[in-house]
Design a protein around this motif. Structure first.
Motif, PDB file in Angstrom:
ATOM      1  N   MET A   1       0.849  -1.185   0.000  1.00  0.00           N
ATOM      2  CA  MET A   1       0.000   0.000   0.000  1.00  0.00           C
ATOM      3  C   MET A   1       0.892   1.245   0.000  1.00  0.00           C
ATOM      4  N   GLU A   2       0.518   2.228  -0.771  1.00  0.00           N
ATOM      5  CA  GLU A   2       1.277   3.470  -0.897  1.00  0.00           C
ATOM      6  C   GLU A   2       1.151   4.319   0.364  1.00  0.00           C
ATOM      7  N   LYS A   3       2.023   5.329   0.480  1.00  0.00           N
ATOM      8  CA  LYS A   3       1.975   6.196   1.658  1.00  0.00           C
ATOM      9  C   LYS A   3       0.873   7.242   1.567  1.00  0.00           C
ATOM     10  N   SER A   4       0.398   7.533   0.364  1.00  0.00           N
ATOM     11  CA  SER A   4      -0.715   8.458   0.199  1.00  0.00           C
ATOM     12  C   SER A   4      -1.363   8.230  -1.160  1.00  0.00           C
ATOM     13  N   LEU A   5      -2.576   8.753  -1.296  1.00  0.00           N
ATOM     14  CA  LEU A   5      -3.345   8.642  -2.533  1.00  0.00           C
ATOM     15  C   LEU A   5      -3.759  10.043  -2.944  1.00  0.00           C
ATOM     16  N   LEU A  65       0.089  22.567  -2.025  1.00  0.00           N
ATOM     17  CA  LEU A  65       0.202  21.171  -2.459  1.00  0.00           C
ATOM     18  C   LEU A  65       1.514  20.576  -1.956  1.00  0.00           C
ATOM     19  N   LYS A  66       2.593  21.312  -2.126  1.00  0.00           N
ATOM     20  CA  LYS A  66       3.912  20.825  -1.694  1.00  0.00           C
ATOM     21  C   LYS A  66       3.909  20.502  -0.198  1.00  0.00           C
ATOM     22  N   ALA A  67       3.364  21.396   0.595  1.00  0.00           N
ATOM     23  CA  ALA A  67       3.306  21.177   2.050  1.00  0.00           C
ATOM     24  C   ALA A  67       2.392  20.002   2.389  1.00  0.00           C
ATOM     25  N   THR A  68       1.282  19.902   1.700  1.00  0.00           N
ATOM     26  CA  THR A  68       0.302  18.841   1.976  1.00  0.00           C
ATOM     27  C   THR A  68       0.860  17.456   1.650  1.00  0.00           C
ATOM     28  N   LEU A  69       1.678  17.384   0.612  1.00  0.00           N
ATOM     29  CA  LEU A  69       2.225  16.090   0.190  1.00  0.00           C
ATOM     30  C   LEU A  69       3.206  15.500   1.196  1.00  0.00           C
ATOM     31  N   GLU A  70       3.563  16.257   2.217  1.00  0.00           N
ATOM     32  CA  GLU A  70       4.444  15.732   3.259  1.00  0.00           C
ATOM     33  C   GLU A  70       3.712  14.778   4.199  1.00  0.00           C
ATOM     34  N   ASN A  71       2.366  14.802   4.160  1.00  0.00           N
ATOM     35  CA  ASN A  71       1.576  13.894   4.994  1.00  0.00           C
ATOM     36  C   ASN A  71       1.682  12.464   4.476  1.00  0.00           C
ATOM     37  N   GLU A  72       1.593  11.526   5.379  1.00  0.00           N
ATOM     38  CA  GLU A  72       1.519  10.116   4.995  1.00  0.00           C
ATOM     39  C   GLU A  72       0.153   9.587   5.388  1.00  0.00           C
ATOM     40  N   SER A  73      -0.206   8.440   4.821  1.00  0.00           N
ATOM     41  CA  SER A  73      -1.511   7.836   5.090  1.00  0.00           C
ATOM     42  C   SER A  73      -2.612   8.872   4.894  1.00  0.00           C
ATOM     43  N   MET A  74      -2.600   9.472   3.706  1.00  0.00           N
ATOM     44  CA  MET A  74      -3.502  10.565   3.376  1.00  0.00           C
ATOM     45  C   MET A  74      -4.166  10.291   2.039  1.00  0.00           C
ATOM     46  N   VAL A  75      -5.429  10.707   1.954  1.00  0.00           N
ATOM     47  CA  VAL A  75      -6.136  10.738   0.673  1.00  0.00           C
ATOM     48  C   VAL A  75      -6.385  12.210   0.385  1.00  0.00           C
ATOM     49  N   LEU A  76      -5.830  12.695  -0.718  1.00  0.00           N
ATOM     50  CA  LEU A  76      -5.935  14.104  -1.077  1.00  0.00           C
ATOM     51  C   LEU A  76      -6.774  14.273  -2.336  1.00  0.00           C
ATOM     52  N   ALA A  77      -7.830  15.061  -2.219  1.00  0.00           N
ATOM     53  CA  ALA A  77      -8.630  15.459  -3.378  1.00  0.00           C
ATOM     54  C   ALA A  77      -8.078  16.797  -3.852  1.00  0.00           C
ATOM     55  N   THR A  78      -7.558  16.836  -5.066  1.00  0.00           N
ATOM     56  CA  THR A  78      -7.004  18.082  -5.597  1.00  0.00           C
ATOM     57  C   THR A  78      -8.095  18.885  -6.279  1.00  0.00           C
TER      58      THR A  78
END
Length: 166
Positions: A1-5, A65-78
């Protein structure tokens, strides 16, 4: 499983609804990039567009976006336009990105009247189709695609989850 989606796609594709469902199912953090921008700025996306313009918004979007991508176990809706910026496409490399496909006419039906969060949704169907066409190459460049037509957000989410597992 990936660290984020990361979920991308045109406005009205259902990114936020799908992200919410997947985050609950995986017990991950669910984030919406537009909401993160609004929180950081203390004002709505529409206000940012009206007072500062789209170029300012896109610069802000890239920074958050750059700051948000530092989260792990995250689902991000852009946001629907995140892929239009080459800096954002670079930031997303190495992340598990799925594009949710939506027909512009269906998107128009879903988003009508939601111009506070989607200032570009104030346009009519023809303008929306034109905007979609201008962005299509970026949506198509995402390796993993899920078509949302005729599916509930839960069905789309299950399809995305199966892509993540396989």
């Amino acid at each position: 499983m990936e660290k984020s989606l990361i979920l991308t796609g045109f406005m009205g594709a259902g990114k936020s609804s799908v992200a919410r469902y997947i985050a609950q199912k995986l017990d991950w953090i669910e984030l919406d990039l537009d909401s993160e921008i609004e929180r950081a700025q203390g004002r709505s996306i529409s206000e940012i567009f009206e007072k500062e313009g789209e170029e300012y918004f896109r610069t802000l979007e890239t920074r958050i976006l750059k700051a948000t991508l530092e989260n792990e176990s995250m689902v991000l809706a852009t946001g629907g336009g995140v892929l239009t910026q080459s800096a954002n496409r670079q930031l997303l490399k190495g992340h598990f990105v799925v594009n949710l496909r939506v027909d512009p006419a269906l998107a128009f039906a879903r988003i009508k009247g939601d111009s506070d969060k989607r200032p570009l949704a104030r346009a009519g169907l023809e303008e929306l189709e034109s905007l979609y066409s201008a962005r299509a190459e970026h949506y198509d460049s995402v390796k993993l695609q899920v078509d949302t037509k005729g599916k509930t957000p839960q069905e789309v989410a299950e399809e995305v989850l199966s892509l993540m597992q396989g």
